[in-house]
Design an enzyme around this catalytic site. Structure first.
Site, PDB file in Angstrom:
ATOM      1  N   HIS A 363      55.257  36.931  29.547  1.00 37.07           N
ATOM      2  CA  HIS A 363      54.123  37.306  30.645  1.00 37.07           C
ATOM      3  C   HIS A 363      54.837  38.546  31.246  1.00 37.07           C
ATOM      4  O   HIS A 363      53.967  39.019  32.285  1.00 37.07           O
ATOM      5  CB  HIS A 363      54.166  36.330  31.729  1.00 37.07           C
ATOM      6  CG  HIS A 363      53.455  34.931  31.345  1.00 37.07           C
ATOM      7  ND1 HIS A 363      52.136  34.741  31.528  1.00 37.07           N
ATOM      8  CD2 HIS A 363      53.702  33.616  30.763  1.00 37.07           C
ATOM      9  CE1 HIS A 363      51.952  33.462  31.117  1.00 37.07           C
ATOM     10  NE2 HIS A 363      52.754  33.045  30.497  1.00 37.07           N
ATOM     11  N   LYS A 555      46.695  40.386  45.495  1.00 38.57           N
ATOM     12  CA  LYS A 555      47.714  39.885  44.478  1.00 38.57           C
ATOM     13  C   LYS A 555      48.926  39.998  45.031  1.00 38.57           C
ATOM     14  O   LYS A 555      49.120  40.606  46.096  1.00 38.57           O
ATOM     15  CB  LYS A 555      47.381  41.034  43.132  1.00 38.57           C
ATOM     16  CG  LYS A 555      47.617  42.419  43.653  1.00 38.57           C
ATOM     17  CD  LYS A 555      47.510  43.370  42.494  1.00 38.57           C
ATOM     18  CE  LYS A 555      46.070  43.503  42.118  1.00 38.57           C
ATOM     19  NZ  LYS A 555      45.875  43.179  40.686  1.00 38.57           N
ATOM     20  N   ARG A 556      49.882  39.765  44.396  1.00 36.70           N
ATOM     21  CA  ARG A 556      51.437  39.623  44.825  1.00 36.70           C
ATOM     22  C   ARG A 556      51.821  41.154  45.091  1.00 36.70           C
ATOM     23  O   ARG A 556      51.238  42.218  44.487  1.00 36.70           O
ATOM     24  CB  ARG A 556      52.510  39.215  43.702  1.00 36.70           C
ATOM     25  CG  ARG A 556      52.533  37.715  43.585  1.00 36.70           C
ATOM     26  CD  ARG A 556      52.764  37.183  45.199  1.00 36.70           C
ATOM     27  NE  ARG A 556      54.480  37.293  45.477  1.00 36.70           N
ATOM     28  CZ  ARG A 556      55.188  36.471  45.216  1.00 36.70           C
ATOM     29  NH1 ARG A 556      55.114  35.227  45.215  1.00 36.70           N
ATOM     30  NH2 ARG A 556      56.342  36.873  45.519  1.00 36.70           N
ATOM     31  N   LYS A 561      52.256  47.217  40.714  1.00 33.42           N
ATOM     32  CA  LYS A 561      50.831  47.048  41.210  1.00 33.42           C
ATOM     33  C   LYS A 561      50.224  48.127  42.120  1.00 33.42           C
ATOM     34  O   LYS A 561      49.233  48.226  41.986  1.00 33.42           O
ATOM     35  CB  LYS A 561      50.797  45.674  41.708  1.00 33.42           C
ATOM     36  CG  LYS A 561      51.116  44.427  40.729  1.00 33.42           C
ATOM     37  CD  LYS A 561      50.981  43.082  41.476  1.00 33.42           C
ATOM     38  CE  LYS A 561      51.495  42.033  40.890  1.00 33.42           C
ATOM     39  NZ  LYS A 561      50.574  41.583  39.798  1.00 33.42           N
ATOM     40  N   THR A 663      44.842  38.436  36.137  1.00 34.77           N
ATOM     41  CA  THR A 663      43.805  37.530  35.838  1.00 34.77           C
ATOM     42  C   THR A 663      42.803  37.669  37.273  1.00 34.77           C
ATOM     43  O   THR A 663      41.545  37.147  36.994  1.00 34.77           O
ATOM     44  CB  THR A 663      44.325  35.978  35.756  1.00 34.77           C
ATOM     45  OG1 THR A 663      45.450  35.933  36.839  1.00 34.77           O
ATOM     46  CG2 THR A 663      45.078  35.714  34.489  1.00 34.77           C
ATOM     47  N   LYS A 667      38.620  37.105  37.676  1.00 35.56           N
ATOM     48  CA  LYS A 667      37.753  36.447  38.724  1.00 35.56           C
ATOM     49  C   LYS A 667      36.857  37.389  39.676  1.00 35.56           C
ATOM     50  O   LYS A 667      35.732  37.093  39.849  1.00 35.56           O
ATOM     51  CB  LYS A 667      39.069  35.725  39.787  1.00 35.56           C
ATOM     52  CG  LYS A 667      39.731  34.638  39.231  1.00 35.56           C
ATOM     53  CD  LYS A 667      41.004  34.226  39.900  1.00 35.56           C
ATOM     54  CE  LYS A 667      41.836  33.878  39.114  1.00 35.56           C
ATOM     55  NZ  LYS A 667      43.383  33.646  39.772  1.00 35.56           N
TER      56      LYS A 667
END
Ligand code: 26Q
Length: 825
Positions: A363, A555-556, A561, A663, A667
């Site tokens: 991952h 998100k985290r 990111k 992911t 969504k």
């Protein structure tokens, strides 16, 4: 709104009401008039559970009869969220339960909201595991999750003057109706102790593992209800217990307190979920956790297999074990140990069984997230396993030598136990690859990078082992359940088949051209935004305008990111308004949500930065009606269920090549948000599906970044100096404007971006990002055009169902037949 409300049959609702009332009295020992909200949740859950138990028993009987292959999904994390609503929806009992409670003057929504999330995971990897369980059950496949029954899930996030504060999440403090403790199926897990050479009866020297301590793993089974209630699988979570007896040697020496203390220490193993910290503290306990649940799983799988089949001959034909990242990679050594030491299987046969049974999913490409354990630690905690690992390593390196004679460097690169450097280390990814028949990444780009960048030597040796399984999400939770407005609208248009066959959403495409449908689509979106606005007003104490563009990054918090990039855009928009007098083409609400690992300094600074920016912007009257910036605390599954349906714009802006898949991106799009994103992870495949004109792509490519990293040509300071808008933003942030009282607060910003080389290429992508955001603002003004694109996003998300992902794992990796063939109907 014009939603039609379906009504259940009165008889069903009455039976359900009776069941609830029976549980109030006989399970809780209460009378209706005394009931607290929590107790009502329990009584309703017990009534639902009764139905589930019957289906669980039926499912197991059917699987036994078929004697087919079973799959075990080993994961340190399962982010299940709430269960009551999900179980009711998947059983088709939501309306029945709602009507039953209606009659008693109770609102089912309110009851469901009282449930505490099962937050047994950090983020994407844990939620993926939960989506996979839903798909396994909904596809009627015999698939079981195995993990840890943490007493404390991921910390609750509070904000204190804009800083993240972590609070314990004692999620089972009041018990949970969703677990069955199975003490009779406890397993004994050995650890510590030492090896001693012994001569066996055949005269051959054998090593015996002696003097180990034991921990007991007690399984807690959570039912996993498949959609339509046809199958109920289980998620088996282990709690660590000390053996019933205290250590008698200590006890006999009269040190009763020491004996109790040791007992307590064993039980800390399942106490708390680890956030992904890069520092070293608590390392030993994390290793023991990984071993603990892996051993419990392997022993339970072997034990149940033997009970069903008698001998181990066809084990790998009947059992598939999927490793969710390297966290359970010790399964390689543990399965070898159990087969050899406990069931007298010879090495070669044990090795064939192990390799044919196990498969590994990667991952991440981040080097700091690749697990390596010091050889000494492994030797101390798991001497027998280290011995097995070193034997595997020796045999493996002989294979490498045969293929590439004399290539010592290659062997050093590939070894499982790395002896270079000061401390020898066990590389868990290498162990997982060598011990598996399949290695997969989680999106096309990521799987390519696993082969070309992460482990190229292994790919060269065993190309046939590598494959891709692009992630997916369950449409049951992430559309059907969390977005009833859109669900009903879709059902009215094309029927409900998409709930079990997401490709059917394609039939929505023509409705993108239907003005009346678009109108209703926008009504649903607005209602969802109004609901989120109420949550924001309540939790953040900021009023946001539901008509504004909801621009969301949830998100985290991680540097790769790039929450920072959106924060820079927020400041840029602010300065455009207050300095240039230029309002954005569309009013915007920028919404952040996400947790930072408690030990991740840079991530926690970003949370403070975002809140400081928000405080200034939200209080500046010049921005009223134009721009707001909010950080919603405590991002978790149940909050995501509110956020996804309410977003207009989904921020997927990671440094290209660094987000394995994502992911959340799926969504958001499934709920009709347009994506602004880089060509990273699954964004690439989302663009392929929705079409270039229905997504906002910007930024450097993974290959550009790799090249600039390699040749050192990236010069963020030059970009800063040549871009007046960017330098204005950074200068504003490093002054006192956003940090009254502490002008040095955000000095780290220029430091990381200008002095330390901006490792995540924020500045490289800034100009393109701003230009793309401007396009977004312009396009959002044209609601007709925007809603057309949003509907096409929904219609084209079929690929991203976890049903598709799981079907591919079943076909390509597990060798499972589709359930219809198995069941023979
Ligand atoms: C490791 C060592 C010690 C403590 C914690 C950890 C640890 C814990 C969790 C390391 C990594 C994780 C989680 C990783 C994760 O969530 N990865 C994400 O997986 C998703 C599902 O495949 C992808 O969509 C995301 O791109 C990826 O970041």
């Amino acid at each position: 709104m014009s939603q039609t409300r379906s009504v259940s049959s009165p008889a069903e609702a009455e039976a359900f009401r009776d069941s609830i009332l029976r549980h109030v009295r006989y399970s809780l020992g209460r009378e209706w008039s005394q009931l607290t909200g929590r107790e009502l949740f329990e009584a309703v859950s017990f009534a639902v559970r009764d139905r589930i138990v019957d289906l669980m028993v039926e499912t197991e009987a059917r699987i036994k009869e078929n004697a087919g292959k079973r799959v075990f999904y080993l994961s340190m994390e399962f982010l299940m969220g709430r269960s009551l609503g999900n179980n009711l929806h998947n059983l088709g009992l939501w309306d029945v339960c709602r009507d039953a409670l209606d009659e008693m003057g109770v609102d089912i929504e309110e009851i469901a909201e009282t449930e505490v999330d099962a937050a047994l995971g950090n983020g994407g990897l844990g939620r993926l595991a939960a989506c996979f369980l839903d798909s396994l059950a909904s596809l009627g496949l015999p698939g079981y999750g195995y993990g840890i029954n943490y007493e404390y899930g991921l910390f609750r996030q509070e904000l204190d003057n804009g800083w993240q504060k972590e609070k314990p999440d004692s999620w089972r403090a009041l018990g949970t109706p969703w677990q069955f403790e199975r003490r009779e199926e406890a397993v004994v897990v050995p650890l510590f102790g030492e090896l001693s050479q012994m001569e066996g009866h055949d005269g051959i020297e054998n090593s015996m593992w002696l003097g180990w301590d034991v921990i007991v793993g007690v399984p807690h089974d959570m039912p996993v209800v498949g959609y339509g209630g046809k199958s109920v699988n289980t998620l088996r979570l282990y709690s660590a217990r000390a053996t019933d007896e205290f250590d008698m040697s200590i006890f006999n020496e009269g040190d009763y307190v020491e004996a109790v203390k040791q007992k307590m220490e064993s039980e800390t193993i399942s106490k708390v979920l680890y956030p992904p910290d890069s520092d070293d503290k608590g390392r030993e306990l994390r290793l023991i956790q990984e071993y603990f649940f892996t051993s419990c799983a392997v022993q339970s799988i072997v034990r149940n297999y033997l009970a069903e089949h008698g001998d181990l001959a066809n084990f790998a034909d009947k059992i598939a074990i999927q490793l969710n990242d390297t966290h359970p990679a010790l399964a390689v050594a543990e399965l070898m140990r159990v087969l050899m030491d406990e069931h007298s299987v010879e090495w070669d046969e044990a090795w064939d069984i192990t390799r044919n049974t196990l498969a590994y999913t990667n991952h991440t490409l981040l080097p700091e997230a690749l697990e390596r354990w010091s050889r000494e630690l492994v030797e101390r905690v798991l001497p027998r396993h280290l011995q097995i690992i070193e034997q595997i390593d020796a045999q493996f390196l002989a294979v490498v030598e045969q293929r590439f004679p004399g290539d010592t460097e290659r062997k050093q690169r590939m070894a499982i136990v790395n002896h270079e450097g000061e401390q020898s280390e066990v590389r868990m990814a290498h162990l997982a690859i060598v011990g598996s028949h399949s290695v997969n990444g989680v999106a096309e780009l990521h799987s390519e990078l696993v082969k070309s960048d992460l482990v190229p030597d292994f790919h060269e040796l065993w190309p046939e082992r590598f494959n891709n399984k692009t992630n997916g999400v369950t449409q049951r939770r992430w559309l059907h359940q969390c977005n009833p407005g859109l669900r009903d609208l879709i059902n009215e248009a094309i029927g409900p088949e998409w709930v079990t066959d997401l490709d059917r959403l394609r039939e929505l495409e023509p409705f993108a051209e239907d003005a009346a449908f678009r109108e209703r689509f926008l009504d649903v979106k607005l209602a969802n935004k109004q609901r989120l606005a109420r949550t924001i007003a309540h939790d953040v104490r900021v009023d946001v305008d539901p008509a504004s563009l909801f621009d969301v990054q949830a998100k985290r918090i991680h540097e790769y990111k790039r929450q920072l990039l959106l924060a820079l855009y927020a400041v840029h928009s602010y300065l455009r308004i207050v300095e240039d007098g230029v309002p954005p083409a569309s009013p915007r609400t920028i919404i952040f949500a996400g947790k930072a690992a408690p030990g991740y300094w840079a991530a926690k600074q970003q949370i403070k930065l975002i809140n400081s920016i928000g405080r200034v912007i939200n209080h500046d009257p010049r921005c009223a009606g134009l721009l707001k910036v909010v950080f919603i605390p405590d991002y978790r599954v149940s909050l995501a269920e509110q956020i996804m349906p309410a977003a207009d714009l989904s921020e997927q802006i990671s440094t290209a090549g660094m987000e394995a898949s994502g992911t959340g991106n799926m969504k958001f799009a499934l709920n009709g948000a347009l994506t602004i994103g880089t060509l990273d992870g699954a964004n690439i495949e989302i663009r392929e599906e929705v079409g270039d004109e229905n997504i906002f792509i910007f930024g450097l490519l993974a290959e550009d970044i790799a090249r600039q990293r390699a040749d050192g040509s990236y010069n963020p300071r030059a970009i800063y100096e040549n871009n007046a808008e960017l330098s204005r933003v950074l200068d504003a942030l490093s002054g006192a404007r956003f940090s009254p009282g502490d002008p040095r607060l955000f000095h780290w910003l220029k430091e990381t971006l200008l002095d330390r080389g901006d490792y995540f290429f924020n500045l490289a992508d800034f100009a393109d990002y701003i230009a793309t955001q401007d396009r977004v603002s312009h396009e959002f003004q044209d609601t007709e055009n925007w809603s057309r694109k949003a509907i096409l996003n929904v219609a084209r998300m079929g690929k991203f169902s976890s049903d598709r992902t799981i079907s591919e794992y079943a076909r390509d990796i597990w060798g499972l037949l589709p359930s219809r063939t198995v069941v023979g109907v």
